[in-house]
Each structure stands twice: as structure tokens, then as C-alpha cells.
Scaffold this motif. Structure first.
Motif, PDB file in Angstrom:
ATOM      1  N   HIS A 103       0.849  -1.193   0.000  1.00 43.73           N
ATOM      2  CA  HIS A 103       0.000   0.000   0.000  1.00 43.73           C
ATOM      3  C   HIS A 103       0.885   1.244   0.000  1.00 43.73           C
ATOM      4  O   HIS A 103       2.108   1.145   0.036  1.00 43.73           O
ATOM      5  CB  HIS A 103      -0.967  -0.016   1.184  1.00 43.73           C
ATOM      6  CG  HIS A 103      -2.304   0.592   0.839  1.00 43.73           C
ATOM      7  ND1 HIS A 103      -2.430   1.921   0.489  1.00 43.73           N
ATOM      8  CD2 HIS A 103      -3.548   0.061   0.753  1.00 43.73           C
ATOM      9  CE1 HIS A 103      -3.694   2.177   0.214  1.00 43.73           C
ATOM     10  NE2 HIS A 103      -4.412   1.062   0.353  1.00 43.73           N
ATOM     11  N   PHE A 123      -5.267   7.916  -0.817  1.00 43.55           N
ATOM     12  CA  PHE A 123      -4.852   6.761  -1.625  1.00 43.55           C
ATOM     13  C   PHE A 123      -5.927   5.678  -1.650  1.00 43.55           C
ATOM     14  O   PHE A 123      -5.681   4.561  -2.084  1.00 43.55           O
ATOM     15  CB  PHE A 123      -3.531   6.188  -1.082  1.00 43.55           C
ATOM     16  CG  PHE A 123      -2.416   7.181  -1.174  1.00 43.55           C
ATOM     17  CD1 PHE A 123      -1.690   7.325  -2.345  1.00 43.55           C
ATOM     18  CD2 PHE A 123      -2.118   8.018  -0.099  1.00 43.55           C
ATOM     19  CE1 PHE A 123      -0.683   8.270  -2.442  1.00 43.55           C
ATOM     20  CE2 PHE A 123      -1.112   8.964  -0.187  1.00 43.55           C
ATOM     21  CZ  PHE A 123      -0.392   9.095  -1.362  1.00 43.55           C
ATOM     22  N   PRO A 238      -5.999   3.668  -8.733  1.00 48.01           N
ATOM     23  CA  PRO A 238      -5.175   2.926  -7.778  1.00 48.01           C
ATOM     24  C   PRO A 238      -5.157   1.429  -8.080  1.00 48.01           C
ATOM     25  O   PRO A 238      -6.175   0.866  -8.477  1.00 48.01           O
ATOM     26  CB  PRO A 238      -5.875   3.177  -6.433  1.00 48.01           C
ATOM     27  CG  PRO A 238      -6.716   4.382  -6.638  1.00 48.01           C
ATOM     28  CD  PRO A 238      -7.078   4.426  -8.092  1.00 48.01           C
ATOM     29  N   ALA A 239      -3.987   0.847  -7.919  1.00 45.42           N
ATOM     30  CA  ALA A 239      -3.740  -0.595  -8.091  1.00 45.42           C
ATOM     31  C   ALA A 239      -3.560  -1.018  -9.547  1.00 45.42           C
ATOM     32  O   ALA A 239      -3.312  -2.191  -9.807  1.00 45.42           O
ATOM     33  CB  ALA A 239      -4.818  -1.450  -7.435  1.00 45.42           C
ATOM     34  N   LYS A 297      -3.354  -5.183  -9.600  1.00 46.06           N
ATOM     35  CA  LYS A 297      -2.682  -6.093  -8.671  1.00 46.06           C
ATOM     36  C   LYS A 297      -3.680  -6.559  -7.608  1.00 46.06           C
ATOM     37  O   LYS A 297      -4.763  -5.985  -7.458  1.00 46.06           O
ATOM     38  CB  LYS A 297      -1.498  -5.382  -8.019  1.00 46.06           C
ATOM     39  CG  LYS A 297      -1.889  -4.301  -7.018  1.00 46.06           C
ATOM     40  CD  LYS A 297      -0.650  -3.577  -6.496  1.00 46.06           C
ATOM     41  CE  LYS A 297      -0.984  -2.647  -5.357  1.00 46.06           C
ATOM     42  NZ  LYS A 297       0.157  -1.799  -4.970  1.00 46.06           N
ATOM     43  N   THR A 299      -5.307  -6.853  -4.050  1.00 49.54           N
ATOM     44  CA  THR A 299      -5.499  -5.825  -3.010  1.00 49.54           C
ATOM     45  C   THR A 299      -4.360  -5.908  -1.985  1.00 49.54           C
ATOM     46  O   THR A 299      -4.097  -6.981  -1.443  1.00 49.54           O
ATOM     47  CB  THR A 299      -6.831  -6.063  -2.269  1.00 49.54           C
ATOM     48  OG1 THR A 299      -7.832  -6.338  -3.237  1.00 49.54           O
ATOM     49  CG2 THR A 299      -7.203  -4.876  -1.415  1.00 49.54           C
ATOM     50  N   SER A 301      -4.102  -4.745   1.137  1.00 50.94           N
ATOM     51  CA  SER A 301      -4.470  -4.995   2.545  1.00 50.94           C
ATOM     52  C   SER A 301      -4.971  -6.426   2.699  1.00 50.94           C
ATOM     53  O   SER A 301      -6.054  -6.767   2.231  1.00 50.94           O
ATOM     54  CB  SER A 301      -5.574  -4.030   2.986  1.00 50.94           C
ATOM     55  OG  SER A 301      -5.106  -2.713   2.908  1.00 50.94           O
ATOM     56  N   HIS A 325     -11.902  -4.476   3.695  1.00 47.89           N
ATOM     57  CA  HIS A 325     -11.174  -4.354   2.425  1.00 47.89           C
ATOM     58  C   HIS A 325     -11.806  -5.222   1.345  1.00 47.89           C
ATOM     59  O   HIS A 325     -12.473  -6.210   1.643  1.00 47.89           O
ATOM     60  CB  HIS A 325      -9.708  -4.751   2.619  1.00 47.89           C
ATOM     61  CG  HIS A 325      -8.994  -3.808   3.540  1.00 47.89           C
ATOM     62  ND1 HIS A 325      -8.529  -2.591   3.112  1.00 47.89           N
ATOM     63  CD2 HIS A 325      -8.725  -3.890   4.858  1.00 47.89           C
ATOM     64  CE1 HIS A 325      -7.992  -1.952   4.152  1.00 47.89           C
ATOM     65  NE2 HIS A 325      -8.101  -2.715   5.212  1.00 47.89           N
ATOM     66  N   ASP A 326     -11.550  -4.838   0.102  1.00 45.36           N
ATOM     67  CA  ASP A 326     -11.986  -5.652  -1.036  1.00 45.36           C
ATOM     68  C   ASP A 326     -10.991  -6.798  -1.198  1.00 45.36           C
ATOM     69  O   ASP A 326      -9.801  -6.533  -1.389  1.00 45.36           O
ATOM     70  CB  ASP A 326     -11.956  -4.826  -2.331  1.00 45.36           C
ATOM     71  CG  ASP A 326     -12.938  -3.672  -2.314  1.00 45.36           C
ATOM     72  OD1 ASP A 326     -14.144  -3.932  -2.177  1.00 45.36           O
ATOM     73  OD2 ASP A 326     -12.499  -2.507  -2.441  1.00 45.36           O
TER      74      ASP A 326
HETATM   75  C1  LIG Z   1     -12.161   0.366  -6.636  1.00 40.45           C
HETATM   76  C2  LIG Z   1     -10.933   0.177  -5.793  1.00 40.45           C
HETATM   77  C3  LIG Z   1     -11.041  -0.371  -4.524  1.00 40.45           C
HETATM   78  C4  LIG Z   1      -9.911  -0.586  -3.734  1.00 40.45           C
HETATM   79  N1  LIG Z   1     -10.070  -1.152  -2.488  1.00 40.45           N
HETATM   80  C5  LIG Z   1      -8.966  -1.385  -1.731  1.00 40.45           C
HETATM   81  C6  LIG Z   1      -9.096  -2.006  -0.446  1.00 40.45           C
HETATM   82  O1  LIG Z   1     -10.197  -2.331  -0.003  1.00 40.45           O
HETATM   83  N2  LIG Z   1      -7.964  -2.201   0.267  1.00 40.45           N
HETATM   84  C7  LIG Z   1      -6.715  -1.871  -0.195  1.00 40.45           C
HETATM   85  O2  LIG Z   1      -5.743  -2.089   0.488  1.00 40.45           O
HETATM   86  N3  LIG Z   1      -6.582  -1.298  -1.403  1.00 40.45           N
HETATM   87  C8  LIG Z   1      -7.655  -1.055  -2.184  1.00 40.45           C
HETATM   88  N4  LIG Z   1      -7.500  -0.464  -3.426  1.00 40.45           N
HETATM   89  C9  LIG Z   1      -6.136  -0.233  -3.922  1.00 40.45           C
HETATM   90  C10 LIG Z   1      -5.383   0.898  -3.236  1.00 40.45           C
HETATM   91  O3  LIG Z   1      -6.099   2.094  -3.274  1.00 40.45           O
HETATM   92  C11 LIG Z   1      -4.001   1.038  -3.906  1.00 40.45           C
HETATM   93  O4  LIG Z   1      -3.392  -0.199  -4.027  1.00 40.45           O
HETATM   94  C12 LIG Z   1      -3.086   1.958  -3.114  1.00 40.45           C
HETATM   95  O5  LIG Z   1      -3.559   3.284  -3.196  1.00 40.45           O
HETATM   96  C13 LIG Z   1      -1.645   1.953  -3.593  1.00 40.45           C
HETATM   97  O6  LIG Z   1      -1.567   2.427  -4.915  1.00 40.45           O
HETATM   98  P1  LIG Z   1      -0.985   1.509  -6.094  1.00 40.45           P
HETATM   99  O7  LIG Z   1      -1.551   0.141  -5.888  1.00 40.45           O
HETATM  100  O8  LIG Z   1      -1.499   2.155  -7.355  1.00 40.45           O
HETATM  101  O9  LIG Z   1       0.497   1.517  -5.978  1.00 40.45           O
HETATM  102  C14 LIG Z   1      -8.624  -0.233  -4.223  1.00 40.45           C
HETATM  103  C15 LIG Z   1      -8.528   0.332  -5.509  1.00 40.45           C
HETATM  104  C16 LIG Z   1      -9.659   0.520  -6.294  1.00 40.45           C
HETATM  105  C17 LIG Z   1      -9.499   1.081  -7.682  1.00 40.45           C
END
Ligand SMILES: Cc1cc2nc3c(=O)[nH]c(=O)nc-3n(C[C@H](O)[C@H](O)[C@H](O)COP(=O)(O)O)c2cc1C
Length: 352
Positions: A103, A123, A238-239, A297, A299, A301, A325-326
Motif C-alpha cells: 500500500h 490513496f 489505484p492498483a 494487482k 489488493t 491490505s 477491504h476488497d
Molecule cells: C475500486 C478500488 C477499490 C480498492 N479497495 C482497496 C481495499 O479495499 N484495500 C486496499 O488495500 N486497497 C484497495 N484499493 C487499492 C489501493 O487504493 C491502492 O493499491 C493503493 O492506493 C496503492 O496504490 P498503487 O496500488 O497504485 O500503488 C482499491 C482500488 C480501487 C481502484
């Protein structure tokens, strides 16, 4: 505010546990009557469902603070806000000392000394609600001009949809929680996500997006190339860890005699007979649908114990993530991919 766009400028703001998340669309033409049913349908497609999404439940009702008069765009900045109501920051406090691997915690804490880690702050995937609301307006604008943008879940974990899906089938993914195109794939994807979640783990996957109705030559060149700008906006989600157009990385192993998409006339129009290149050459459309895939990627968390550092003690430590978390981001991200693609294409359309 976080900003993208040339003629249609999209600004994103807010954080997970602040009062709201929001977006501003600058440069949206006057005179479009907003279809609120369609807008709410888009919003509901980003919402988590069952055991394949976070238990956090938000009503996700977009409030138009400015830019609409009697439901019609008035040519001013459109400002949309979505309230955060179901917040619980208690499970995030330990990440100030022991940042979560995967994260944004560690770099964010070093870059922003006052970073609000509750819900992951700015984020959080929560901000994508504002992307979907703004994108829903762009989709309506484009749809009125014959341009449709549809995405679906191409793969989740080890479950992959091997079929080539047409826009009608992709539209059908709206009825399945995983955004698969058929019931059987939906079931397999659901089981895959539920299994990972039950084990305190998570899975990633791929969303595929198809854009139809763009004329030959639509797009730009060099840094304004349609593929360059789509990649830019997708990496803002994100992700997202990658994007490929057409056959993407597999193109590396193909001869030109295979990867070139031949042209021919059909009923007076120029068409391509294959679509290995994803409908874009030289940054512009070649007459095929634009097809691209976005990798998300797993999730970050997760409930499993992971190695990390302790910023307070200066020693090595471990962290386990509890809270909401998702277990997989892809089913919810599909709507976000469509939304950001729509904002990007509309921006290019206004610059044509
Ligand atoms: C729709 C959506 C839901 C997300 N839900 C979670 C979540 O429940 N838990 C989590 O750790 N990351 C979640 N993320 C991902 C994080 O926001 C993301 O991994 C983090 O900001 C780090 O950024 P990066 O993965 O782009 O490097 C989600 C992303 C999206 C697009």
C-alpha cells in the motif's frame, strides 16, 4: 486536487475519511440533459457486493454543487460531491508505525508528514466514486455521438475468460457481480475471490475495455496519442499496474505479417480484417474498435502476517491487516476503467 485533461479538465479531490470525495469537470459543454438513472446505474456498478467486496457500505449519491441548471449542463464547472458516511478509522492507527507492504503508507508518511491514514486517506479506492460520477456524464455525452465504452472482467486470479467478447456480451456483464460476461465465469470468479478472502488473502486480475464508434483518424500524436492518454488516465486508477492494447505484450513474438491488421473496403467504408493492434496506429484510430486491457494487482491490505518495518522502534516487525477491504479490486474497477476512458476520449473529442 489531482488533475488530468486538456479541453475537458478533470480534477479529483477528497479522502476516504474526510467529509466527502469529489470531482470537478471544467470545459464540459452546455446543453446536455443528465440522465440520472444512467448515472446511478454507473454508481451502483462500482459498489461492493456480497463477500467479493468490502463490507463498507456507502449510499454513493452524487450531489451536484454547481454546473447543472434544472438537470442540464450549463457550461460552468461541474462540481460533484459524494459524502463519506460509513467511516471507521480505528483499524488504521497501527500503520503509522508499521506501514502495510504493497500500500502507499510508507512513501506517503515520508512525503506528507500530516498524512491521514484512516481508510488510506487520499490513496483510497473511495476516490474512484468521484471518477465514476464524472465519467458517467462523459459517457452520456459520447453515447449521444455514437461512441460507446464498455468493460468487463477478463480475468480474476487464475480464472480467465478466453472468449473474444463483443460489445453486446460486454454490456451483459452489468448483471454479474464480478463483471464477468456469463454466469459460469461469474461463478468461478466469485469462488476464486471468496476463497482468497476466506484465507485472509487477495487476488488481482484484468479488466478489458472496448470502445466503439470512433472514426478513423480520431486521436492525437506523440504525447497526445490516444493510447498514450488512455494509459495516463488508467495509471491514475489505484492498483493499476499495466495496460496493453490489442495483443499487447504478445505482439513482441509476432511477425509483421501477422500483427499488421489489413485494410479493406466493406460497403463503402474502410475496415480492418483483424485487430491485433487494438484499433490504434500512430496514436489514432484505424477503424477497428479500440481494445485495451488493464492489470490490477491483488489488493494490498490482507489478513496474513507480513514483514514490515517499525518506524517508531527502528526495528523489523510484522503487520496483519484487519478492517474492511476488497479481497479483489477488479469487479469494482471495471466501472472506473469505463469512466476514466470516457473522460479521456471526451477530452480528445473536444480537442479534435
Ligand atoms: C475500486 C478500488 C477499490 C480498492 N479497495 C482497496 C481495499 O479495499 N484495500 C486496499 O488495500 N486497497 C484497495 N484499493 C487499492 C489501493 O487504493 C491502492 O493499491 C493503493 O492506493 C496503492 O496504490 P498503487 O496500488 O497504485 O500503488 C482499491 C482500488 C480501487 C481502484
Amino acid at each position: 486536487m489531482y488533475r488530468i485533461g486538456g479541453r475537458l479538465i478533470f480534477d479529483l479531490y477528497g479522502k476516504s475519511h474526510g467529509p466527502c470525495v469529489g470531482a470537478v469537470l471544467e470545459g464540459f459543454p452546455a446543453g446536455m440533459e443528465v440522465d440520472f438513472d444512467l448515472l446511478n446505474e454507473e454508481m451502483s456498478l462500482r459498489k461492493p457486493t456480497g463477500r467479493i467486496g468490502t463490507p463498507r457500505r456507502e449510499s454513493d449519491t452524487p450531489e451536484f454543487k454547481e454546473g447543472l441548471t434544472d438537470g442540464v449542463t450549463d457550461g460552468g464547472n461541474i462540481r460533484i460531491e459524494i459524502a463519506n458516511k460509513d467511516t471507521d478509522g480505528s483499524k488504521y492507527m497501527k500503520f503509522y508505525d508499521t506501514p502495510r507492504p504493497g500500500h502507499a503508507d510508507l512513501p506517503a508518511l515520508l512525503k506528507f508528514p500530516n498524512h491521514d491514514l484512516r481508510g488510506s486517506g487520499q490513496f483510497s479506492g473511495r476516490l474512484t466514486a468521484a471518477m465514476v460520477a464524472a465519467g458517467a456524464l462523459a459517457k452520456q455525452y459520447l453515447s449521444a455521438r455514437g461512441i460507446e465504452i464498455q468493460a468487463y472482467s477478463k480475468s480474476i486470479g487464475d480464472v480467465r475468460d478466453v472468449n473474444v467478447r463483443d460489445p453486446e456480451e460486454i454490456r451483459g456483464s452489468r448483471m454479474f457481480p464480478t463483471r464477468a460476461c456469463d454466469a459460469e465465469t461469474d461463478k468461478r470468479m466469485r469462488l476464486c475471490i471468496e476463497k482468497a478472502g476466506a484465507e485472509g488473502d487477495s487476488v488481482g486480475g484484468v479488466a478489458e475495455c472496448v470502445i466503439t464508434g470512433l472514426p478513423i483518424s480520431f486521436g492525437g500524436i506523440w504525447f497526445e496519442a490516444l493510447d498514450a492518454e488512455l494509459a495516463h488516465s488508467m495509471f491514475g486508477i489505484p492498483a493499476c499496474k499495466g495496460i496493453e492494447f490489442g495483443d499487447g505484450f504478445a505482439l513482441a513474438g509476432m511477425n509483421g505479417s501477422v500483427s499488421n491488421d489489413p485494410y479493406r473496403y466493406e460497403n463503402g467504408s474502410i475496415v480492418t480484417t483483424t485487430n491485433h493492434l487494438g484499433g490504434i496506429v500512430g496514436g489514432m484510430c484505424d477503424g477497428s474498435p479500440v481494445v485495451f486491457r488493464v492489470v490490477f494487482k491483488a489488493t494490498p491490505s490482507i489478513g496474513k502476517c507480513q514483514d514490515t518495518v517499525n518506524l517508531k522502534t527502528g526495528k523489523n516487525d510484522t503487520v496483519e491487516v484487519t478492517g474492511r477491504h476488497d479481497p479483489c479490486i477488479v469487479p469494482r474497477a471495471v466501472a472506473v476503467v469505463e469512466a476514466m476512458a470516457a473522460i479521456t476520449v471526451m477530452d480528445q473529442l473536444l480537442r479534435e
